[in-house]
Design an enzyme around this catalytic site. Structure first.
Site, PDB file in Angstrom:
ATOM      1  N   MET A   1       0.847  -1.205   0.000  1.00  0.00           N
ATOM      2  CA  MET A   1       0.000   0.000   0.000  1.00  0.00           C
ATOM      3  C   MET A   1       0.878   1.249   0.000  1.00  0.00           C
ATOM      4  O   MET A   1       0.428   2.333   0.352  1.00  0.00           O
ATOM      5  CB  MET A   1      -0.947  -0.029   1.189  1.00  0.00           C
ATOM      6  CG  MET A   1      -1.914  -1.214   1.119  1.00  0.00           C
ATOM      7  SD  MET A   1      -3.473  -0.956   1.957  1.00  0.00           S
ATOM      8  CE  MET A   1      -2.907  -0.813   3.640  1.00  0.00           C
ATOM      9  N   GLY A   2       2.150   1.082  -0.361  1.00  0.00           N
ATOM     10  CA  GLY A   2       3.031   2.249  -0.491  1.00  0.00           C
ATOM     11  C   GLY A   2       3.576   2.736   0.838  1.00  0.00           C
ATOM     12  O   GLY A   2       3.536   2.010   1.841  1.00  0.00           O
TER      13      GLY A   2
ATOM     14  N   LEU B   1       6.714   3.160   1.329  1.00  0.00           N
ATOM     15  CA  LEU B   1       7.632   2.018   1.406  1.00  0.00           C
ATOM     16  C   LEU B   1       8.738   2.237   2.434  1.00  0.00           C
ATOM     17  O   LEU B   1       9.291   3.323   2.565  1.00  0.00           O
ATOM     18  CB  LEU B   1       8.256   1.756   0.023  1.00  0.00           C
ATOM     19  CG  LEU B   1       7.266   1.434  -1.095  1.00  0.00           C
ATOM     20  CD1 LEU B   1       8.007   1.178  -2.405  1.00  0.00           C
ATOM     21  CD2 LEU B   1       6.384   0.241  -0.739  1.00  0.00           C
TER      22      LEU B   1
ATOM     23  N   GLY C   1      11.138  -2.826   5.370  1.00  0.00           N
ATOM     24  CA  GLY C   1      10.390  -4.092   5.426  1.00  0.00           C
ATOM     25  C   GLY C   1       9.889  -4.452   4.030  1.00  0.00           C
ATOM     26  O   GLY C   1      10.091  -5.577   3.547  1.00  0.00           O
ATOM     27  N   HIS C   2       9.243  -3.475   3.383  1.00  0.00           N
ATOM     28  CA  HIS C   2       8.781  -3.715   2.008  1.00  0.00           C
ATOM     29  C   HIS C   2       9.966  -4.066   1.100  1.00  0.00           C
ATOM     30  O   HIS C   2       9.899  -4.983   0.289  1.00  0.00           O
ATOM     31  CB  HIS C   2       8.135  -2.451   1.427  1.00  0.00           C
ATOM     32  CG  HIS C   2       6.868  -2.011   2.094  1.00  0.00           C
ATOM     33  ND1 HIS C   2       6.755  -0.809   2.748  1.00  0.00           N
ATOM     34  CD2 HIS C   2       5.653  -2.610   2.184  1.00  0.00           C
ATOM     35  CE1 HIS C   2       5.527  -0.679   3.205  1.00  0.00           C
ATOM     36  NE2 HIS C   2       4.833  -1.749   2.894  1.00  0.00           N
TER      37      HIS C   2
ATOM     38  N   GLN D   1     -10.477  -2.606   2.306  1.00  0.00           N
ATOM     39  CA  GLN D   1      -9.996  -3.321   3.500  1.00  0.00           C
ATOM     40  C   GLN D   1      -9.943  -2.421   4.733  1.00  0.00           C
ATOM     41  O   GLN D   1      -9.537  -2.861   5.805  1.00  0.00           O
ATOM     42  CB  GLN D   1      -8.632  -3.971   3.240  1.00  0.00           C
ATOM     43  CG  GLN D   1      -7.466  -3.002   3.154  1.00  0.00           C
ATOM     44  CD  GLN D   1      -6.195  -3.710   2.728  1.00  0.00           C
ATOM     45  OE1 GLN D   1      -6.088  -4.184   1.600  1.00  0.00           O
ATOM     46  NE2 GLN D   1      -5.233  -3.821   3.634  1.00  0.00           N
TER      47      GLN D   1
ATOM     48  N   GLY E   1       4.634 -10.395   4.118  1.00  0.00           N
ATOM     49  CA  GLY E   1       5.391 -10.284   5.359  1.00  0.00           C
ATOM     50  C   GLY E   1       4.710 -10.981   6.530  1.00  0.00           C
ATOM     51  O   GLY E   1       3.478 -10.958   6.649  1.00  0.00           O
TER      52      GLY E   1
ATOM     53  N   GLN F   1      -2.916 -12.240   7.776  1.00  0.00           N
ATOM     54  CA  GLN F   1      -3.098 -11.987   6.337  1.00  0.00           C
ATOM     55  C   GLN F   1      -2.350 -13.046   5.519  1.00  0.00           C
ATOM     56  O   GLN F   1      -2.870 -13.577   4.535  1.00  0.00           O
ATOM     57  CB  GLN F   1      -2.585 -10.594   6.014  1.00  0.00           C
ATOM     58  CG  GLN F   1      -2.468 -10.293   4.541  1.00  0.00           C
ATOM     59  CD  GLN F   1      -2.081  -8.846   4.283  1.00  0.00           C
ATOM     60  OE1 GLN F   1      -2.907  -7.962   4.347  1.00  0.00           O
ATOM     61  NE2 GLN F   1      -0.815  -8.593   4.004  1.00  0.00           N
TER      62      GLN F   1
ATOM     63  N   ARG G   1       2.397   3.013   8.884  1.00  0.00           N
ATOM     64  CA  ARG G   1       1.705   3.850   9.875  1.00  0.00           C
ATOM     65  C   ARG G   1       2.683   4.496  10.864  1.00  0.00           C
ATOM     66  O   ARG G   1       2.326   5.473  11.518  1.00  0.00           O
ATOM     67  CB  ARG G   1       0.654   3.041  10.632  1.00  0.00           C
ATOM     68  CG  ARG G   1      -0.550   2.690   9.783  1.00  0.00           C
ATOM     69  CD  ARG G   1      -1.651   2.042  10.615  1.00  0.00           C
ATOM     70  NE  ARG G   1      -2.844   1.774   9.821  1.00  0.00           N
ATOM     71  CZ  ARG G   1      -3.031   0.683   9.086  1.00  0.00           C
ATOM     72  NH1 ARG G   1      -2.109  -0.247   9.042  1.00  0.00           N
ATOM     73  NH2 ARG G   1      -4.144   0.519   8.397  1.00  0.00           N
TER      74      ARG G   1
HETATM   75  P1  AMP Z   1       1.469  -2.968   3.443  1.00  0.00           P
HETATM   76  O1  AMP Z   1       2.022  -1.949   2.511  1.00  0.00           O
HETATM   77  O2  AMP Z   1       1.483  -2.554   4.880  1.00  0.00           O
HETATM   78  O3  AMP Z   1       0.142  -3.525   2.988  1.00  0.00           O
HETATM   79  O4  AMP Z   1       2.487  -4.191   3.390  1.00  0.00           O
HETATM   80  C1  AMP Z   1       2.842  -4.801   2.173  1.00  0.00           C
HETATM   81  C2  AMP Z   1       3.579  -6.079   2.480  1.00  0.00           C
HETATM   82  O5  AMP Z   1       4.757  -5.774   3.223  1.00  0.00           O
HETATM   83  C3  AMP Z   1       2.765  -7.042   3.344  1.00  0.00           C
HETATM   84  O6  AMP Z   1       2.991  -8.369   2.901  1.00  0.00           O
HETATM   85  C4  AMP Z   1       3.323  -6.807   4.725  1.00  0.00           C
HETATM   86  O7  AMP Z   1       3.194  -7.929   5.579  1.00  0.00           O
HETATM   87  C5  AMP Z   1       4.788  -6.544   4.402  1.00  0.00           C
HETATM   88  N1  AMP Z   1       5.411  -5.790   5.497  1.00  0.00           N
HETATM   89  C6  AMP Z   1       4.928  -4.676   6.099  1.00  0.00           C
HETATM   90  N2  AMP Z   1       5.757  -4.305   7.109  1.00  0.00           N
HETATM   91  C7  AMP Z   1       6.748  -5.209   7.159  1.00  0.00           C
HETATM   92  C8  AMP Z   1       7.905  -5.390   7.986  1.00  0.00           C
HETATM   93  N3  AMP Z   1       8.182  -4.553   8.990  1.00  0.00           N
HETATM   94  N4  AMP Z   1       8.727  -6.428   7.736  1.00  0.00           N
HETATM   95  C9  AMP Z   1       8.450  -7.300   6.710  1.00  0.00           C
HETATM   96  N5  AMP Z   1       7.377  -7.195   5.903  1.00  0.00           N
HETATM   97  C10 AMP Z   1       6.540  -6.169   6.119  1.00  0.00           C
END
Ligand code: AMP
Length: 282
Positions: free
Chosen positions: A30-31, A33, A36-37, A61, A149, A155, A189
């Site tokens: 969801m950007g 970034l 982690g991403h 969602q 992740g 999820q 967030r």
């Molecule tokens: P989001 O942009 O929050 O929807 O996350 C996109 C993907 O990145 C999802 O598969 C998350 O689980 C993964 N993700 C988000 N935060 C982390 C993190 N701190 N470490 C590893 N993966 C992450």
């Protein structure tokens, strides 16, 4: 880096560049970034001939309109990060109508009960929205490998179930949680936290680590009581839920069965910002 804003243009491009040996790695985001991403994307780059990253804040969602409105949207800096990571990355950053084709509603899914626990209980409709968008993106991109992740462990299990139920030829690859230096799980967030809140939010992971060390010697009920007390004493924090659940089914654990794998899951509001985290316990 190539940016596509419409599924038609993306599909057309993929037709031209793929053949029977092409493997497509897909990282939905969801950007906003963060590292982690980027770790998911690096994993995809290493193991696929093409890597596609989607950047899309999925409205269906979000059960809380304020959370959707305030969700950070930083496409320009996201694109710069992706470009400097690897020039061959393909980005799909559509608007809502391009993905939903004018019908922005969730489908309803039966994920064998995985959807009724924790995030599902506290964010009604959330996993119908997640299932809807991920299925749509899978249909557009047709990845070989899709990267998710462990931070969003529920999820991840739900996506595995989606692939199983719809018999999709996609490998779901789980990736470890990336954390800030103080242990706070990286999250888009986190950008909404003040520097002080970001520091004090380290208590979330610290609490989970304490739970892990108590897991062998204390009962689940005792541990839950202890976690509730920790957050009662923090004025800026409100515990949404804390749960110890079995990894495979996500059913709450009442008594520990040593042959099963368990995780602790937590969701906490830091002022109005909701953060989640999880650790494996055995
Ligand atoms: P989001 O942009 O929050 O929807 O996350 C996109 C993907 O990145 C999802 O598969 C998350 O689980 C993964 N993700 C988000 N935060 C982390 C993190 N701190 N470490 C590893 N993966 C992450």
């Amino acid at each position: 880096m190539l940016l596509f804003e419409t599924q038609l243009a993306l599909i057309e491009h993929l037709k031209h560049i793929s053949n029977s040996k092409t493997t497509i790695g897909f990282v939905p985001t969801m950007g906003a970034l963060h590292e982690g991403h980027l770790s998911l994307i690096e994993n995809s780059l290493k193991n696929n001939s093409i890597t596609i990253v989607s950047v899309f804040v999925n409205p269906t969602q979000f059960n809380n309109p304020e959370d959707l409105e305030k969700y950070p949207r930083t496409l320009e800096s996201d694109l710069l990060k992706l470009e400097s990571l690897n020039e061959s990355i393909i980005v799909y950053a559509p608007n809502v109508d391009d993905v939903y084709e004018g019908k922005t509603v969730s489908n309803q899914f039966d994920f064998d009960g995985l959807e009724n626990q924790m995030e599902g209980k506290f964010r009604p409709g959330h996993f119908d929205g997640v299932g809807t968008i991920v299925k749509l993106l899978f249909e557009i991109i047709k990845p070989t490998n899709a990267y998710f992740g462990e931070k969003d462990f529920q999820q991840l299990q739900i996506i595995k179930k989606l692939v199983e139920k719809f018999i999709l030829p996609i490998n779901v690859i789980s990736c470890p949680i990336f954390r800030e230096k103080n242990g706070l799980a990286m999250s888009s967030r986190n950008e909404r936290l003040s520097p002080n809140e970001r520091q004090s939010a380290a208590i979330i992971y610290k609490t989970l680590l304490d739970v892990k060390s108590k897991f062998n010697s204390e009962s689940v009920a005792e541990i839950k009581k202890w976690v509730a007390q920790i957050f009662e004493n923090q004025i800026d924090f409100k515990l949404d839920y804390f749960e110890i659940a079995e990894e495979a089914t996500l059913m709450p654990c009442k008594e520990i069965n040593p042959s099963k794998k368990y995780r602790a899951f937590i969701a906490v509001f830091v002022n109005n910002i909701r953060l989640i985290d999880t650790v494996s316990l055995n």
